[in-house]
Scaffold this active site. Sequence first.
Site, PDB file in Angstrom:
ATOM      1  N   GLU A  50       0.848  -1.197   0.000  1.00 53.27           N
ATOM      2  CA  GLU A  50       0.000   0.000   0.000  1.00 53.27           C
ATOM      3  C   GLU A  50       0.886   1.251   0.000  1.00 53.27           C
ATOM      4  OE1 GLU A  50      -3.350   0.995  -0.144  1.00 53.27           O
ATOM      5  OE2 GLU A  50      -2.398   2.963   0.022  1.00 53.27           O
ATOM      6  N   ARG A 203     -20.110  14.522   0.324  1.00 53.64           N
ATOM      7  CA  ARG A 203     -20.411  13.648   1.445  1.00 53.64           C
ATOM      8  C   ARG A 203     -20.522  14.459   2.722  1.00 53.64           C
ATOM      9  NH1 ARG A 203     -15.965  11.436   4.829  1.00 53.64           N
ATOM     10  NH2 ARG A 203     -16.207  13.598   5.382  1.00 53.64           N
ATOM     11  N   ASP A 320     -12.065  -2.101  -8.372  1.00 51.52           N
ATOM     12  CA  ASP A 320     -12.192  -0.902  -9.203  1.00 51.52           C
ATOM     13  C   ASP A 320     -11.152  -0.850 -10.319  1.00 51.52           C
ATOM     14  OD1 ASP A 320     -14.335  -0.064  -7.724  1.00 51.52           O
ATOM     15  OD2 ASP A 320     -13.457   1.842  -7.083  1.00 51.52           O
TER      16      ASP A 320
HETATM   17  C1  LIG Z   1     -19.787   7.908  -3.520  1.00 48.75           C
HETATM   18  C2  LIG Z   1     -19.502   6.448  -3.540  1.00 48.75           C
HETATM   19  C3  LIG Z   1     -20.360   5.616  -2.855  1.00 48.75           C
HETATM   20  C4  LIG Z   1     -20.166   4.236  -2.894  1.00 48.75           C
HETATM   21  N1  LIG Z   1     -21.059   3.457  -2.251  1.00 48.75           N
HETATM   22  C5  LIG Z   1     -20.934   2.117  -2.318  1.00 48.75           C
HETATM   23  C6  LIG Z   1     -21.880   1.272  -1.683  1.00 48.75           C
HETATM   24  O1  LIG Z   1     -22.842   1.733  -1.046  1.00 48.75           O
HETATM   25  N2  LIG Z   1     -21.728  -0.089  -1.783  1.00 48.75           N
HETATM   26  C7  LIG Z   1     -20.673  -0.637  -2.479  1.00 48.75           C
HETATM   27  O2  LIG Z   1     -20.584  -1.873  -2.541  1.00 48.75           O
HETATM   28  N3  LIG Z   1     -19.743   0.154  -3.091  1.00 48.75           N
HETATM   29  C8  LIG Z   1     -19.846   1.506  -3.034  1.00 48.75           C
HETATM   30  N4  LIG Z   1     -18.924   2.291  -3.649  1.00 48.75           N
HETATM   31  C9  LIG Z   1     -17.820   1.683  -4.402  1.00 48.75           C
HETATM   32  C10 LIG Z   1     -16.659   1.254  -3.535  1.00 48.75           C
HETATM   33  O3  LIG Z   1     -16.269   2.284  -2.693  1.00 48.75           O
HETATM   34  C11 LIG Z   1     -15.477   0.869  -4.397  1.00 48.75           C
HETATM   35  O4  LIG Z   1     -15.908   0.081  -5.472  1.00 48.75           O
HETATM   36  C12 LIG Z   1     -14.479   0.079  -3.589  1.00 48.75           C
HETATM   37  O5  LIG Z   1     -14.079   0.780  -2.449  1.00 48.75           O
HETATM   38  C13 LIG Z   1     -13.264  -0.208  -4.473  1.00 48.75           C
HETATM   39  O6  LIG Z   1     -12.200  -0.653  -3.755  1.00 48.75           O
HETATM   40  P1  LIG Z   1     -10.789  -0.896  -4.412  1.00 48.75           P
HETATM   41  O7  LIG Z   1     -10.114  -1.751  -3.417  1.00 48.75           O
HETATM   42  O8  LIG Z   1     -10.875  -1.347  -5.798  1.00 48.75           O
HETATM   43  O9  LIG Z   1     -10.105   0.540  -4.558  1.00 48.75           O
HETATM   44  P2  LIG Z   1      -9.626   1.628  -3.501  1.00 48.75           P
HETATM   45  O10 LIG Z   1     -10.466   1.639  -2.308  1.00 48.75           O
HETATM   46  O11 LIG Z   1      -9.461   2.869  -4.295  1.00 48.75           O
HETATM   47  O12 LIG Z   1      -8.199   1.116  -3.028  1.00 48.75           O
HETATM   48  C14 LIG Z   1      -7.046   1.163  -3.820  1.00 48.75           C
HETATM   49  C15 LIG Z   1      -5.837   1.214  -2.893  1.00 48.75           C
HETATM   50  O13 LIG Z   1      -4.675   1.030  -3.666  1.00 48.75           O
HETATM   51  C16 LIG Z   1      -3.689   1.930  -3.235  1.00 48.75           C
HETATM   52  N5  LIG Z   1      -2.781   2.121  -4.365  1.00 48.75           N
HETATM   53  C17 LIG Z   1      -3.076   2.700  -5.555  1.00 48.75           C
HETATM   54  N6  LIG Z   1      -2.005   2.673  -6.360  1.00 48.75           N
HETATM   55  C18 LIG Z   1      -1.015   2.055  -5.676  1.00 48.75           C
HETATM   56  C19 LIG Z   1       0.334   1.723  -5.999  1.00 48.75           C
HETATM   57  N7  LIG Z   1       0.845   2.015  -7.174  1.00 48.75           N
HETATM   58  N8  LIG Z   1       1.089   1.074  -5.072  1.00 48.75           N
HETATM   59  C20 LIG Z   1       0.551   0.748  -3.862  1.00 48.75           C
HETATM   60  N9  LIG Z   1      -0.726   1.041  -3.502  1.00 48.75           N
HETATM   61  C21 LIG Z   1      -1.506   1.687  -4.410  1.00 48.75           C
HETATM   62  C22 LIG Z   1      -4.452   3.166  -2.851  1.00 48.75           C
HETATM   63  O14 LIG Z   1      -3.720   3.989  -1.979  1.00 48.75           O
HETATM   64  C23 LIG Z   1      -5.695   2.556  -2.191  1.00 48.75           C
HETATM   65  O15 LIG Z   1      -5.491   2.329  -0.819  1.00 48.75           O
HETATM   66  C24 LIG Z   1     -19.077   3.679  -3.628  1.00 48.75           C
HETATM   67  C25 LIG Z   1     -18.191   4.525  -4.285  1.00 48.75           C
HETATM   68  C26 LIG Z   1     -18.404   5.889  -4.265  1.00 48.75           C
HETATM   69  C27 LIG Z   1     -17.451   6.772  -5.007  1.00 48.75           C
END
Ligand SMILES: Cc1cc2nc3c(=O)[nH]c(=O)nc-3n(C[C@H](O)[C@H](O)[C@H](O)COP(=O)(O)OP(=O)(O)OC[C@H]3O[C@@H](n4cnc5c(N)ncnc54)[C@H](O)[C@@H]3O)c2cc1C
Length: 438
Positions: A50, A203, A320
């Site tokens: 991370e 938010r 994502d």
């Molecule tokens: C307004 C809003 C409301 C939402 N509501 C809901 C809901 O009600 N229910 C639901 O299921 N989903 C909801 N979502 C969607 C959900 O938040 C996301 O789909 C989910 O959090 C995605 O997680 P992730 O792990 O893919 O990405 P992220 O949470 O973005 O995590 C990515 C991580 O990778 C790290 N990172 C990035 N690049 C690097 C690198 N090169 N080296 C090391 N670390 C790195 C970042 O620092 C971060 O910690 C919502 C989204 C939004 C915007």
Amino acid sequence: MVATAEMPAAVLPRAILANLSVGIVGAGIGGLATAVGLAGRGFKRVTVYESAPEVGEVGAGIQVAPNFCRVLGHFGVFDRLKAQAVRLEGASVRRYSDNEQINSTSFASLEEEYGAPTYVVHRADLHKALLDRALELGATLQTNAHVEGVNFEKTELKLQGRPALSHDLIIAADGIKSGIRGQMMARRGEVDETIPTGEAAYRVILPRRVMESDPELKALIDAPIATRWIGPDAHVVAYPIKAQEAFNIVTTHISNTVGLTEDWTARASKDIMLKRFDGWTETLLKCLRLAPPGELVEWALRIHLPLTGWIDNHTVLLADAAHATLPHIAQGAAQAGEDAAVLSTLLAKCQTKEDIPAALRMYERLRKPRADWAVEMARITGENLHMADGAAQKARDEALKRAAAGGKSPDRWGDKDTQRRLYGLDVVKQADQEYARL
Ligand SMILES: Cc1cc2nc3c(=O)[nH]c(=O)nc-3n(C[C@H](O)[C@H](O)[C@H](O)COP(=O)(O)OP(=O)(O)OC[C@H]3O[C@@H](n4cnc5c(N)ncnc54)[C@H](O)[C@@H]3O)c2cc1C
Ligand SMILES: *[C@@H]1O[C@H](CO)[C@@H](O)[C@H](O)[C@H]1NC(C)=O
Ligand SMILES: *[C@@H]1O[C@H](CO)[C@@H](O)[C@H](O)[C@H]1NC(C)=O
């Protein structure tokens, strides 16, 4: 009743695979869920990298839909989340201008039909529950570990200021701005770009005490109901979180997003927000006026078109990074959880390293059509909710009313067919069955 049968602690057929070294990039909900899934299946060398100096999820409330509850049950995380969660009993769709209820959906039948209701939690609680579980199961977290790139031939991670780290498998859960996705697409001669949707989100989180003196607002936080006010170019979702000690409000609105980042920490102006919702119901405005000014954030919402593939040799995309979505059917994190559950289930079935490519292909085959479809359902819902007043809006409202009696709903979140497809599938069972047919 949520299925809380936890994954067996050690189900790996061969010790050699228990020692498979897996590098997960990103400690968001997707990366941590994958660490829990793999460590829970007996993989002993799981490392999460991370960038941030410490992990602690910012952000707002999040809905945990029945399909996500089921996955968290498998992970052994659901029960510890429950104390902080609010079990939603229904959703109410209201007209923006006069607060008139267009219709409401009861969530009581969700539990009967799918074995789990919808919960709402603060993302920080969900994130912490996953992190604690991952560490407890023996996964390793490295913070301050920014991954600059992947060597896809060698399955190596390049970290800032460090020698290359070799793994057997790399899982890119680096979020919507995924650098690894960009690198993967470039190797296929494709251009990687996220698409601005023109939508942004504010938010606001209110503590219970500021709502209690107003009977109308007290009723809002006391009811385990998600309210959606829908209006021209915007809608607002609000529900209680933190065992009803806080009230979560997220707007999504068409906005001039030039200059806005996707960063959840970008401070916003309360005056501009209040102006944006001028003419909306006083019930909502009273809440927005209570927003603690120093904590207001606004960010731009972007999505990604479906990718041609999620795999490059021994590196795969997840969450994502693979299927960035609009939030309108509350499935972003839920689909991330499903990715994690399916990938860890399939990998745990491999007998030798030679089986891994087939497991990755099956992960992509099971997950990609479903996740891409969920992204499209969220996009359509946004379009349908943001209509200007007029004939189309009236027809939409009629359809919303009919939907309560079983018709197709323009709001796919409340649509029965969409719910059946989203909530009715046990993805772990599906992965078990599909692998058995290989
Ligand atoms: C307004 C809003 C409301 C939402 N509501 C809901 C809901 O009600 N229910 C639901 O299921 N989903 C909801 N979502 C969607 C959900 O938040 C996301 O789909 C989910 O959090 C995605 O997680 P992730 O792990 O893919 O990405 P992220 O949470 O973005 O995590 C990515 C991580 O990778 C790290 N990172 C990035 N690049 C690097 C690198 N090169 N080296 C090391 N670390 C790195 C970042 O620092 C971060 O910690 C919502 C989204 C939004 C915007
Ligand atoms: C919701 O729709 C159903 C079915 O059309 C109807 O019976 C009910 O009165 C509606 N509820 C509200 C609050 O409009
Ligand atoms: C895939 O990765 C393996 C091991 O990391 C490597 O030996 C192989 O050459 C790679 N193949 C391609 C096509 O990059």
